[in-house]
Design an enzyme around this catalytic site. Structure first.
Site, PDB file in Angstrom:
ATOM      1  N   GLU A  58     -12.648  18.224 -41.688  1.00  0.00           N
ATOM      2  CA  GLU A  58     -11.394  17.733 -42.299  1.00  0.00           C
ATOM      3  C   GLU A  58     -11.473  16.442 -43.161  1.00  0.00           C
ATOM      4  O   GLU A  58     -12.215  15.586 -42.601  1.00  0.00           O
ATOM      5  CB  GLU A  58     -10.329  17.271 -41.122  1.00  0.00           C
ATOM      6  CG  GLU A  58      -9.033  16.990 -41.798  1.00  0.00           C
ATOM      7  CD  GLU A  58      -7.786  16.809 -40.601  1.00  0.00           C
ATOM      8  OE1 GLU A  58      -7.144  15.908 -40.730  1.00  0.00           O
ATOM      9  OE2 GLU A  58      -8.046  17.691 -39.664  1.00  0.00           O
TER      10      GLU A  58
ATOM     11  N   ASP B  47      -9.782  22.836 -31.881  1.00  0.00           N
ATOM     12  CA  ASP B  47      -8.828  22.544 -32.868  1.00  0.00           C
ATOM     13  C   ASP B  47      -9.049  20.805 -32.811  1.00  0.00           C
ATOM     14  O   ASP B  47      -8.708  20.533 -31.758  1.00  0.00           O
ATOM     15  CB  ASP B  47      -7.537  23.071 -32.430  1.00  0.00           C
ATOM     16  CG  ASP B  47      -6.399  22.614 -33.654  1.00  0.00           C
ATOM     17  OD1 ASP B  47      -6.822  22.425 -34.538  1.00  0.00           O
ATOM     18  OD2 ASP B  47      -5.302  22.567 -33.372  1.00  0.00           O
TER      19      ASP B  47
END
Length: 293
Positions: free
Chosen positions: A135, A84
């Site tokens: 992202e 993550d």
């Protein structure tokens, strides 16, 4: 059953539900999430931040622990072990350590550098059968030293990143890590719709899942959010359950306590059970219960 996250998220996207990504911080958290996923017959993603991995002894330790628990607990549902908000070096290390999925967070970099490094990591990850998340548009709050406002991603930048071959995409739509401020204005669903259209229907990822109203979660899922990250919610219920246990005097070694409530196996049990309950609640909200097949 450890797998990469590609198939489970494509299925979630096609069937309009979301797979929960639950961060793990130790063995108790990992065991609680795995057991509840099995009980709910739900696919699940175990998220590991760089900081949590360091706390637990490193990426190889985390990978070994998760694989051993998955086997010893007899878990049959699909489980992805996912980095993550990793930087470039962390993503490479996790691919080599045996993670089945990684996130490269290049959102704080100049866009062209984000593109360049994402492209390299896509090739490395796919060579190892590992799924990869990128992202665009930094998520609000702070995560492993990366701090940002709740930005809204540019659909055209999202399209360029997706064309590199990423499997799913974290695109900021005003979401924030941690506890949401009282003046938060909500998710930008209009931006989500534009991003989904620009990226051709790739599964999207909603970070900062704690504190978003249920109706907004459901609306986001309806428009392509297929992975929802939960961490703070589990931290809060784990902490409260442990505080309540200690406040009741059950861990006090000087009290008349023949049960030895200070034993860590007993001390951590209320928090363990609280995490299971929270995971069940979220899986029901996300619609992933019974979707393990």
């Amino acid at each position: 059953m450890l797998v990469n996250a590609t198939r489970m998220l494509k299925k979630a996207h096609d069937e309009h539900y979301a797979v929960g990504h639950f961060n793990i911080n130790n063995l108790e958290w990992t065991k609680a999430i795995l057991l509840e996923a099995e009980a709910q017959k739900s696919p699940v993603i175990l998220g590991v931040s760089m900081g949590a991995a360091k706390y637990m002894g490193g990426y190889k330790v985390v990978a070994a622990m998760v694989r051993a628990l998955d086997e010893s607990l007899g878990i049959t549902v699909p489980v992805a072990l996912h980095l993550d908000h990793g930087n470039y070096d962390a993503a490479k290390a996790c691919i080599e350590a045996g993670f089945t999925s990684v996130m490269f967070d290049g959102s704080s970099l100049p866009f062209e550098e984000n593109v360049e490094k994402t492209k390299e990591l896509v090739a490395l990850a796919h060579d190892k059968g590992c799924s990869i998340e990128a992202e665009v548009g930094a998520i609000g709050g702070t995560e492993d030293g990366i701090t940002a406002d709740g930005e809204v991603a540019d659909p055209e930048e999202c399209k360029k990143i997706v064309e590199l071959g990423v499997d799913f995409l974290a695109a900021g739509i005003g979401n924030i890590h941690g506890i949401y401020p009282v003046n938060w204005t909500g998710l930008h669903i209009d931006a989500l719709i534009k991003i989904q259209e620009a990226t051709g229907g790739i599964p999207l990822v909603l970070h900062g899942g704690t504190g978003i109203p249920d109706n907004q979660i459901k609306e986001a899922i309806a428009h392509g959010m297929s992975k929802i990250n939960v961490n703070t919610d589990c931290q809060l219920v784990f902490a409260q359950a442990t505080i309540d246990y200690c406040a009741a005097g059950k861990a006090d070694p000087t009290a008349d306590n023949a049960a030895k409530g200070y034993d860590p196996r007993k001390l951590l049990k209320p928090g363990f059970e609280a995490i299971r309950a929270k995971v069940k609640e979220k899986m029901e909200l996300f619609g992933s219960v019974g979707k393990a097949a």
